[in-house]
Design an enzyme around this catalytic site. Structure first.
Site, PDB file in Angstrom:
ATOM      1  CB  ILE A  63      -0.607   0.110   1.245  1.00 28.99           C
ATOM      2  CG1 ILE A  63      -1.674  -1.265   1.476  1.00 28.99           C
ATOM      3  CG2 ILE A  63      -1.874   1.295   1.194  1.00 28.99           C
ATOM      4  CD1 ILE A  63      -2.590  -1.583   0.223  1.00 28.99           C
ATOM      5  CG  PHE A  95     -14.082  -2.403   2.542  1.00 27.88           C
ATOM      6  CD1 PHE A  95     -13.699  -0.906   3.237  1.00 27.88           C
ATOM      7  CD2 PHE A  95     -14.878  -3.333   2.947  1.00 27.88           C
ATOM      8  CE1 PHE A  95     -15.011  -0.631   4.081  1.00 27.88           C
ATOM      9  CE2 PHE A  95     -15.923  -3.020   3.825  1.00 27.88           C
ATOM     10  CZ  PHE A  95     -15.853  -1.637   4.632  1.00 27.88           C
ATOM     11  CG  ASN A  96     -10.573  -7.654   1.089  1.00 28.84           C
ATOM     12  OD1 ASN A  96     -11.231  -7.083   2.063  1.00 28.84           O
ATOM     13  ND2 ASN A  96      -9.911  -8.716   1.310  1.00 28.84           N
ATOM     14  CG  ASN A 123       9.902  -2.819  10.193  1.00 24.60           C
ATOM     15  OD1 ASN A 123       9.456  -3.026   8.983  1.00 24.60           O
ATOM     16  ND2 ASN A 123       9.462  -3.351  11.307  1.00 24.60           N
ATOM     17  CB  SER A 164      -8.308  -2.624   8.584  1.00 24.05           C
ATOM     18  OG  SER A 164      -8.973  -3.915   8.208  1.00 24.05           O
ATOM     19  CE1 TYR A 185      -6.636  -6.018  10.487  1.00 26.93           C
ATOM     20  CE2 TYR A 185      -4.099  -5.229  10.815  1.00 26.93           C
ATOM     21  CZ  TYR A 185      -5.475  -5.137   9.886  1.00 26.93           C
ATOM     22  OH  TYR A 185      -5.473  -4.382   8.900  1.00 26.93           O
ATOM     23  NE  ARG A 236     -13.401 -10.833   3.654  1.00 23.25           N
ATOM     24  CZ  ARG A 236     -14.080 -11.760   4.363  1.00 23.25           C
ATOM     25  NH1 ARG A 236     -15.256 -11.566   3.762  1.00 23.25           N
ATOM     26  NH2 ARG A 236     -13.692 -12.455   5.304  1.00 23.25           N
ATOM     27  CE  LYS A 259      -4.419  -1.486  10.959  1.00 18.45           C
ATOM     28  NZ  LYS A 259      -3.460  -0.461  10.646  1.00 18.45           N
ATOM     29  CG  ASN A 291      -3.905 -10.953   2.170  1.00 20.77           C
ATOM     30  OD1 ASN A 291      -2.817 -10.200   2.354  1.00 20.77           O
ATOM     31  ND2 ASN A 291      -4.608 -11.334   3.124  1.00 20.77           N
ATOM     32  CG  LEU A 292      -8.374 -15.404  -3.063  1.00 19.10           C
ATOM     33  CD1 LEU A 292      -8.239 -16.769  -2.945  1.00 19.10           C
ATOM     34  CD2 LEU A 292      -9.962 -14.841  -3.257  1.00 19.10           C
TER      35      LEU A 292
HETATM   36  C1  WQD Z   1     -10.141 -13.223   1.240  1.00 25.33           C
HETATM   37  C2  WQD Z   1     -11.050 -14.430   0.984  1.00 25.33           C
HETATM   38  C3  WQD Z   1     -10.794 -15.961   2.704  1.00 25.33           C
HETATM   39  C4  WQD Z   1      -6.801 -17.482   0.983  1.00 25.33           C
HETATM   40  C5  WQD Z   1      -7.130  -9.244   4.365  1.00 25.33           C
HETATM   41  C6  WQD Z   1      -6.427  -8.997   5.608  1.00 25.33           C
HETATM   42  C7  WQD Z   1      -6.941  -7.932   6.333  1.00 25.33           C
HETATM   43  C8  WQD Z   1      -7.131  -6.594   5.772  1.00 25.33           C
HETATM   44  C9  WQD Z   1      -7.909  -6.909   4.263  1.00 25.33           C
HETATM   45  C10 WQD Z   1      -5.693  -5.031   6.003  1.00 25.33           C
HETATM   46  C11 WQD Z   1     -11.372 -14.965   2.708  1.00 25.33           C
HETATM   47  C12 WQD Z   1     -10.395 -16.325   1.307  1.00 25.33           C
HETATM   48  C13 WQD Z   1      -7.858 -16.654   1.117  1.00 25.33           C
HETATM   49  C14 WQD Z   1      -7.193 -18.845   0.422  1.00 25.33           C
HETATM   50  C15 WQD Z   1      -9.315 -18.720   0.618  1.00 25.33           C
HETATM   51  N1  WQD Z   1      -5.757  -6.140   5.241  1.00 25.33           N
HETATM   52  N2  WQD Z   1      -9.455 -17.292   0.850  1.00 25.33           N
HETATM   53  N3  WQD Z   1      -8.191 -19.340   0.431  1.00 25.33           N
HETATM   54  O1  WQD Z   1      -9.195 -12.035   5.025  1.00 25.33           O
HETATM   55  O2  WQD Z   1     -10.578 -10.256   3.616  1.00 25.33           O
HETATM   56  O3  WQD Z   1      -8.266  -9.619   4.696  1.00 25.33           O
HETATM   57  O4  WQD Z   1      -7.249  -8.207   3.829  1.00 25.33           O
HETATM   58  O5  WQD Z   1      -6.361  -4.315   6.463  1.00 25.33           O
HETATM   59  O6  WQD Z   1      -6.075  -7.628   7.266  1.00 25.33           O
HETATM   60  O7  WQD Z   1      -6.287 -10.169   6.438  1.00 25.33           O
HETATM   61  O8  WQD Z   1      -8.200 -11.154   2.821  1.00 25.33           O
HETATM   62  O9  WQD Z   1      -7.218 -12.445   0.837  1.00 25.33           O
HETATM   63  O10 WQD Z   1      -6.835 -13.032   3.215  1.00 25.33           O
HETATM   64  O11 WQD Z   1      -9.191 -13.709   2.038  1.00 25.33           O
HETATM   65  O12 WQD Z   1     -10.492 -19.254   0.690  1.00 25.33           O
HETATM   66  O13 WQD Z   1      -5.974 -19.504   0.495  1.00 25.33           O
HETATM   67  O14 WQD Z   1     -10.504 -15.438   0.408  1.00 25.33           O
HETATM   68  O15 WQD Z   1     -11.276 -17.038   3.543  1.00 25.33           O
HETATM   69  O16 WQD Z   1     -12.598 -15.342   2.506  1.00 25.33           O
HETATM   70  P1  WQD Z   1      -9.252 -10.938   4.122  1.00 25.33           P
HETATM   71  P2  WQD Z   1      -7.852 -12.601   2.277  1.00 25.33           P
END
Ligand code: WQD
Length: 374
Positions: A18, A202-203, A39, A148, A172, A256, A176, A223-224
């Protein structure tokens, strides 16, 4: 025509995914002199070198010396939990030398935070309190805070307005919420001095269209989106697991609100400008009332896990095979923003669509198959 002098802005976490896009958005205007503290726990110094390279390549033929100065980044490798290191940076610019701070540096893995909560509270909350104290000592009292959507926990309504009660359900997310409450208290104690905006991400997804900067998590991505990109480029085994298909959503998988990181970054510029004297977002606020606001940064469009997998299949040509497994701890069914307040008060827009997010992410990944590490 005389140019307004550059405004020095400190971006913490400036070398991160970001952060580097926010630094780029600031440099795009040629109005700021950017300082970064990072860091490199989850970032690479190469990212800022590339941001500066993009800014330089975008300079107009008639660029002034000040325009060129705006493409240089004062980058410090320092840890925000180390008071002496942070204070030394502020000393360099003196009292009033830094116009404002965009505070992005934080640990952000929901699951990890449940395993090492004290590390999260020290880094995300303790370091923020210390940063605010140092800012106050140096008469720097404009603050944009990276918050977040996880502050909403499992929200009662979708889409989610900013008035929703904050009730995070992970260390976490709670870190926030705590920082947002600290900002409320600080601005209430000194309403004439402090102005602050919390941006509830959001994402974030995608990458700068140049393909020069992008998301580069250390190790296997949690993350996905980055995980799907790493699978398609062969950096990790393609053993995709979908965490749960029994959620109360259209296809049973989590929803999301994915927002292009370039749009998200530009939202920070709008927030920074909204902290300037005479800002309209505080126009109706009494002189002795706190000058603080929170805004959602999202598109207002929810997409499910399976929809993201399909969109990345189209963008990459990679035939993902996935296995539906149990739910992931800390996941909530749906986090979709109501983005209307930011649109109305900040003039925020998030025009890039899902296809563009996938295309730009894939462009970054194929141009940098080993990330910054090549
Ligand atoms: C998205 C969806 C998972 C991986 C993240 C950060 C959070 C915030 C926003 C900063 C979820 C699913 C994921 C996988 C899956 N960042 N998934 N298989 O959890 O919405 O939030 O971004 O503020 O701190 O954690 O994002 O990309 O991890 O997951 O099914 O191998 O994809 O369950 O539903 P998330 P994500």
């Amino acid at each position: 025509m005389t140019q307004e002098p550059l405004q020095r802005v400190l971006v913490t976490g400036g070398a991160g995914y970001i952060g580097s896009h926010v630094v780029f958005a600031l440099q795009e205007t040629r109005r700021f002199k950017v300082i970064s503290i990072d860091n490199h726990h989850n970032s690479h110094p190469e990212s800022l070198a590339r941001v500066s390279q993009i800014a330089k390549s975008n300079l107009p033929a008639n660029a002034t010396a000040q325009d060129k100065e705006s493409t240089e980044i004062d980058a410090y490798q320092a840890d925000l939990t180390n008071e002496a290191q942070v204070r030394a940076v502020f000393e360099k610019y003196g009292k009033g030398g830094i116009w404002g701070v965009i505070h992005i540096a934080a640990y952000k893995a929901v699951g990890e935070s449940t395993e090492i909560p004290l590390t999260y509270y020290q880094n995300n909350v303790g370091a923020t309190v210390q940063l605010l104290q140092i800012m106050s000592d140096f008469e720097c009292t404009r603050f944009v805070y990276s918050s977040s959507a996880t502050v909403y926990g499992t929200p009662p309504h979708i889409p989610i307005p900013e008035t929703t009660r904050l009730q995070a359900d992970s260390p976490y997310g709670r870190s926030k919420v705590m920082c947002e409450q600290i900002l409320q208290d600080l601005t209430a104690a000194e309403p004439q001095r402090w102005r602050a905006i919390s941006l509830r991400y959001f994402n974030p997804a995608g990458a700068h269209p140049s393909g020069l900067i992008g998301e580069e998590p250390r190790g296997r991505p949690g993350n996905l989106f980055p995980l799907l990109a790493h699978m398609a480029v062969g950096r990790v085994p393609p053993d995709l697991k979908v965490f749960g298909s029994d959620y109360p959503t259209p296809d049973g998988t989590c929803v999301r609100d994915y927002i292009h990181v370039v749009d998200l970054a530009r939202g920070h510029l709008l927030a920074l400008d909204a902290l300037a004297p005479g800002s309209r977002i505080f126009a109706g606020v009494a002189a002795d009332a706190p000058k603080i606001k929170a805004y959602n940064l999202g598109k207002g469009r929810g997409m499910s896990v399976l929809q993201i997998v399909e969109a990345m299949r189209k963008a990459t040509g990679f035939e993902y095979k996935y296995e539906i497994v149990g739910r992931r701890r800390g996941d909530v069914p749906d986090l979709t923003a109501d983005p209307t307040l930011a649109e109305k008060e900040l003039g925020f827009k998030a025009p890039n669509d899902l296809e563009t997010m996938c295309k730009d992410l894939w462009n970054w990944q194929t141009k940098n198959p080993k990330g910054y590490g090549q």
